[in-house]
Design a protein around this motif. Structure first.
Motif, mmCIF file in Angstrom:
data_model
loop_
_atom_site.group_PDB
_atom_site.id
_atom_site.type_symbol
_atom_site.label_atom_id
_atom_site.label_comp_id
_atom_site.label_asym_id
_atom_site.label_seq_id
_atom_site.Cartn_x
_atom_site.Cartn_y
_atom_site.Cartn_z
ATOM 1 N N ALA A 63 0.827 -1.204 0.000
ATOM 2 C CA ALA A 63 0.000 0.000 0.000
ATOM 3 C C ALA A 63 0.862 1.256 0.000
ATOM 4 C CB ALA A 63 -0.933 -0.006 1.206
ATOM 5 N N ILE A 64 1.889 1.287 0.842
ATOM 6 C CA ILE A 64 2.757 2.470 0.928
ATOM 7 C C ILE A 64 3.422 2.746 -0.414
ATOM 8 C CG2 ILE A 64 4.860 3.403 1.969
ATOM 9 C CD1 ILE A 64 4.086 1.875 4.538
ATOM 10 N N LEU A 65 3.972 1.711 -1.024
ATOM 11 C CA LEU A 65 4.679 1.895 -2.296
ATOM 12 C C LEU A 65 3.709 2.195 -3.435
ATOM 13 C CD1 LEU A 65 7.769 1.793 -2.868
ATOM 14 C CD2 LEU A 65 7.087 0.971 -0.612
ATOM 15 N N ARG A 66 2.479 1.691 -3.363
ATOM 16 C CA ARG A 66 1.512 2.023 -4.407
ATOM 17 C C ARG A 66 1.049 3.471 -4.300
ATOM 18 N NH1 ARG A 66 -2.078 -3.562 -5.259
ATOM 19 N NH2 ARG A 66 -0.659 -4.429 -6.821
ATOM 20 N N PHE A 67 0.928 3.994 -3.085
ATOM 21 C CA PHE A 67 0.596 5.403 -2.950
ATOM 22 C C PHE A 67 1.701 6.277 -3.543
ATOM 23 C CE2 PHE A 67 -2.444 4.237 0.553
ATOM 24 C CZ PHE A 67 -3.553 4.819 -0.026
ATOM 25 N N ALA A 68 2.942 5.812 -3.457
ATOM 26 C CA ALA A 68 4.065 6.562 -4.020
ATOM 27 C C ALA A 68 4.342 6.189 -5.472
ATOM 28 C CB ALA A 68 5.322 6.299 -3.181
ATOM 29 N N GLY A 69 3.605 5.201 -6.004
ATOM 30 C CA GLY A 69 3.928 4.628 -7.303
ATOM 31 C C GLY A 69 3.912 5.612 -8.453
ATOM 32 N N ASP A 70 2.900 6.475 -8.519
ATOM 33 C CA ASP A 70 2.825 7.427 -9.618
ATOM 34 C C ASP A 70 4.008 8.391 -9.592
ATOM 35 O OD1 ASP A 70 0.439 6.374 -10.632
ATOM 36 O OD2 ASP A 70 -0.766 7.595 -9.269
ATOM 37 N N PHE A 71 4.378 8.866 -8.393
ATOM 38 C CA PHE A 71 5.510 9.778 -8.269
ATOM 39 C C PHE A 71 6.818 9.092 -8.663
ATOM 40 C CE2 PHE A 71 9.102 11.209 -5.685
ATOM 41 C CZ PHE A 71 9.196 12.545 -6.078
ATOM 42 N N VAL A 72 7.016 7.870 -8.163
ATOM 43 C CA VAL A 72 8.252 7.137 -8.459
ATOM 44 C C VAL A 72 8.385 6.870 -9.952
ATOM 45 C CG1 VAL A 72 9.456 4.935 -8.116
ATOM 46 C CG2 VAL A 72 8.397 6.092 -6.167
ATOM 47 N N ARG A 73 7.294 6.470 -10.575
ATOM 48 C CA ARG A 73 7.341 6.176 -12.013
ATOM 49 C C ARG A 73 7.608 7.431 -12.834
ATOM 50 N NH1 ARG A 73 2.233 3.497 -14.833
ATOM 51 N NH2 ARG A 73 2.001 5.443 -15.966
ATOM 52 N N ASP A 74 6.997 8.544 -12.434
ATOM 53 C CA ASP A 74 7.251 9.796 -13.137
ATOM 54 C C ASP A 74 8.709 10.234 -12.972
ATOM 55 O OD1 ASP A 74 4.650 9.871 -13.952
ATOM 56 O OD2 ASP A 74 3.982 11.318 -12.447
ATOM 57 N N ARG A 75 9.294 9.918 -11.830
ATOM 58 C CA ARG A 75 10.669 10.358 -11.544
ATOM 59 C C ARG A 75 11.701 9.490 -12.235
ATOM 60 N NH1 ARG A 75 15.089 11.564 -11.215
ATOM 61 N NH2 ARG A 75 16.279 12.511 -9.511
ATOM 62 N N PHE A 76 11.508 8.177 -12.221
ATOM 63 C CA PHE A 76 12.542 7.257 -12.718
ATOM 64 C C PHE A 76 12.157 6.534 -14.006
ATOM 65 C CE2 PHE A 76 13.194 7.517 -8.097
ATOM 66 C CZ PHE A 76 14.512 7.949 -8.067
ATOM 67 N N GLY A 77 10.906 6.607 -14.396
ATOM 68 C CA GLY A 77 10.454 5.891 -15.579
ATOM 69 C C GLY A 77 9.944 4.508 -15.235
ATOM 70 N N ALA A 78 9.079 3.985 -16.094
ATOM 71 C CA ALA A 78 8.436 2.699 -15.821
ATOM 72 C C ALA A 78 9.429 1.541 -15.842
ATOM 73 C CB ALA A 78 7.321 2.459 -16.838
ATOM 74 N N VAL A 79 10.409 1.572 -16.748
ATOM 75 C CA VAL A 79 11.344 0.450 -16.878
ATOM 76 C C VAL A 79 12.196 0.298 -15.621
ATOM 77 C CG1 VAL A 79 13.295 -0.475 -18.168
ATOM 78 C CG2 VAL A 79 11.388 0.565 -19.392
ATOM 79 N N LYS A 80 12.806 1.400 -15.174
ATOM 80 C CA LYS A 80 13.648 1.330 -13.970
ATOM 81 C C LYS A 80 12.828 0.948 -12.743
ATOM 82 C CE LYS A 80 17.305 4.553 -15.375
ATOM 83 N NZ LYS A 80 17.967 5.851 -15.078
ATOM 84 N N THR A 81 11.615 1.489 -12.663
ATOM 85 C CA THR A 81 10.756 1.166 -11.525
ATOM 86 C C THR A 81 10.411 -0.314 -11.511
ATOM 87 O OG1 THR A 81 9.792 3.392 -11.616
ATOM 88 C CG2 THR A 81 8.593 1.735 -10.363
ATOM 89 N N MET A 82 10.076 -0.857 -12.676
ATOM 90 C CA MET A 82 9.729 -2.270 -12.740
ATOM 91 C C MET A 82 10.936 -3.151 -12.415
ATOM 92 S SD MET A 82 7.632 -4.423 -15.612
ATOM 93 C CE MET A 82 6.074 -4.298 -14.722
ATOM 94 N N ARG A 83 12.114 -2.781 -12.868
ATOM 95 C CA ARG A 83 13.308 -3.583 -12.576
ATOM 96 C C ARG A 83 13.623 -3.607 -11.089
ATOM 97 N NH1 ARG A 83 16.788 -1.592 -17.922
ATOM 98 N NH2 ARG A 83 15.792 -3.093 -19.347
ATOM 99 N N PHE A 84 13.543 -2.448 -10.439
ATOM 100 C CA PHE A 84 13.763 -2.411 -8.998
ATOM 101 C C PHE A 84 12.735 -3.271 -8.274
ATOM 102 C CE2 PHE A 84 12.350 -0.632 -4.945
ATOM 103 C CZ PHE A 84 13.519 -0.727 -4.201
ATOM 104 N N CYS A 85 11.474 -3.151 -8.684
ATOM 105 C CA CYS A 85 10.404 -3.906 -8.032
ATOM 106 C C CYS A 85 10.577 -5.409 -8.219
ATOM 107 C CB CYS A 85 9.047 -3.453 -8.572
ATOM 108 S SG CYS A 85 8.533 -1.815 -8.030
ATOM 109 N N ALA A 86 10.993 -5.834 -9.408
ATOM 110 C CA ALA A 86 11.180 -7.264 -9.662
ATOM 111 C C ALA A 86 12.285 -7.837 -8.783
ATOM 112 C CB ALA A 86 11.498 -7.499 -11.137
ATOM 113 N N VAL A 87 13.390 -7.096 -8.629
ATOM 114 C CA VAL A 87 14.505 -7.562 -7.785
ATOM 115 C C VAL A 87 14.072 -7.625 -6.324
ATOM 116 C CG1 VAL A 87 16.801 -6.980 -6.921
ATOM 117 C CG2 VAL A 87 16.303 -6.768 -9.363
ATOM 118 N N ALA A 88 13.365 -6.585 -5.851
ATOM 119 C CA ALA A 88 12.914 -6.574 -4.458
ATOM 120 C C ALA A 88 11.950 -7.720 -4.178
ATOM 121 C CB ALA A 88 12.245 -5.234 -4.141
ATOM 122 N N ALA A 89 11.038 -7.983 -5.109
ATOM 123 C CA ALA A 89 10.086 -9.081 -4.922
ATOM 124 C C ALA A 89 10.810 -10.426 -4.877
ATOM 125 C CB ALA A 89 9.062 -9.071 -6.052
ATOM 126 N N PHE A 90 11.800 -10.607 -5.728
ATOM 127 C CA PHE A 90 12.583 -11.847 -5.745
ATOM 128 C C PHE A 90 13.267 -12.056 -4.389
ATOM 129 C CE2 PHE A 90 16.759 -13.834 -6.287
ATOM 130 C CZ PHE A 90 16.413 -15.046 -6.852
#
Length: 396
Positions: free
Chosen positions: A263-290
């Motif tokens: 929930a916390i990261l989803r509330f920040a999700g739009d800001f993070v994606r706008d700041r770093f781009g969707a690709v970098k955001t998805m890569r960080f998220c995939a590594v953290a989930a793993f």
């Protein structure tokens, strides 16, 4: 000059908070709270009907079948009547199903109840996501990540309070209180839900599947992101209780920890994606989930497992919203068609894959299951470059 100012104002985004946004956020919260409250009920449901792990897996499979049966029906009704009408009906029908599941006294009654529970969960999910899209269009802002954040927040509230309330007032008392709270929230949201017109063009295009592989590959990312989420939802309570010795009241905290960070990261999700781009955001998220799933699967005790599930929540938080956004922005493809492919593939992961876990768990352990499914995130990481299409929502 004045004409230019008027045109600029007409295209300007709406305020951050509107009545319509508040309404759809409440619907996401309501749905998430019921699903979260279901988590600590799963062991009780299995015990009440004397279900083995494989039999419980079949029940969860019925939940998935119900969702995939009613989700396309909801989509057709949205095309015919609009999302606002469908979300009102599906929400009103969805709330009593958690009561039916709790009161089921036989395997057949349980199967019917969980089929309806899953079916109306999926139908409401389609309708509230469709209404969120309409609110986005009216506001000229991205709100999807925050809507999913409210779903996670609801899941946190439902799972964190569920075990405690069941222990305090019993399963029946808990579910009646839950239903009453949901009805109150629905009454608050009802007059604020954004009315929208039917979408006959979507109905006409509904039977046509895209031939290009791009939406299917993005759908694969959504699928492999939602399989772990579904496994945490349906099996984390049993994992803590049966393999790590947690109490019934404490077993729901695995999904609670997962939902909190999500929930916390989803509330920040739009800001993070706008700041770093969707690709970098998805890569960080995939590594953290793993990392989080491996840690949870190999945890020597409940504390370490909760930390692992919390890290997994950080990672999985924005994988699905980004995949959905990318699916709706596939070049040369109508948004509704691409999004329908991605959402169907994604939800099949959260609905069907966990049902197979029961059969696997009888031959191994849930510890090994959580460790093994982390490999799916490596596939998401490999395909993460496709998330660039999610940024078209900003670029166009």
């Amino acid at each position: 000059m004045n004409i230019g100012n008027i045109a600029a104002q007409a295209q300007a985004p709406a305020p951050l908070v509107t009545r319509e946004r508040a309404a759809v956020s409440l619907l996401f919260f309501l749905n998430g709270m019921v699903i979260g409250a279901w988590v600590p009920k799963i062991p009780l449901f299995a015990n009440a009907l004397a279900l083995s792990e494989s039999a419980l897996g079949m029940m969860i499979f019925a939940f998935g079948v119900g969702s995939l049966v009613l989700m396309p029906i909801a989509g057709m009704q949205i095309a015919r009547f609009g999302s606002s009408a469908v979300v009102k009906v599906t929400t009103l029908l969805f709330i009593p199903t958690i009561v039916l599941v709790t009161l089921a006294g036989s395997i057949w009654a349980g199967a019917v109840a969980i089929f309806l529970f899953g079916g109306l969960t999926g139908a409401m999910d389609v309708a509230m996501n469709a209404n969120a899209v309409e609110v986005e269009r009216k506001m000229r802002r991205s709100i999807m990540s925050s809507c999913h954040a409210f779903w996670s927040l609801g899941g946190l509230v439902g799972s964190a309070t569920g075990g405690i309330l069941i222990a305090a007032i019993g399963a029946t008392g808990h579910v009646l209180l839950l239903a009453a709270v949901c009805l109150a929230l629905f009454q608050v949201a009802l007059p604020m839900i954004l009315p929208d017109a039917p979408h006959p063009s979507e109905k006409a295009a509904g039977g046509k599947l895209p031939l290009t592989p791009l939406p299917w590959l993005i759908g694969l990312m959504a699928l492999f992101s939602m399989v772990p989420e579904g496994t945490v939802l349906d099996w984390s309570a049993l994992y803590l209780r049966n393999e790590l010795g947690a109490s019934t009241a404490f077993s729901g905290f695995a999904f609670a920890a997962f939902s909190l960070t999500m929930a916390i990261l989803r509330f920040a999700g739009d800001f993070v994606r706008d700041r770093f781009g969707a690709v970098k955001t998805m890569r960080f998220c995939a590594v953290a989930a793993f990392v989080g799933l491996v840690l949870a699967g190999q945890a020597p005790n409940v504390t370490v497992a909760l930390i692992g599930f919390a890290i997994a929540g950080v990672g999985i938080s924005n994988l699905v919203p980004i995949a959905f956004s990318a699916g709706g922005n596939v070049p040369g493809l109508a948004p509704g068609i691409g999004l329908s492919v991605v959402t169907t593939m994604g939800y099949s992961g959260i609905l069907f894959a966990p049902s197979l876990i029961g059969f696997i768990a009888e031959h191994t352990s849930l510890s090994n299951v959580y460790t093994a499914i982390s490999a799916l995130l490596l596939v998401v990481l490999a395909l993460s470059g496709l998330a660039r299409h999610a940024d078209r929502v900003q670029g166009d």
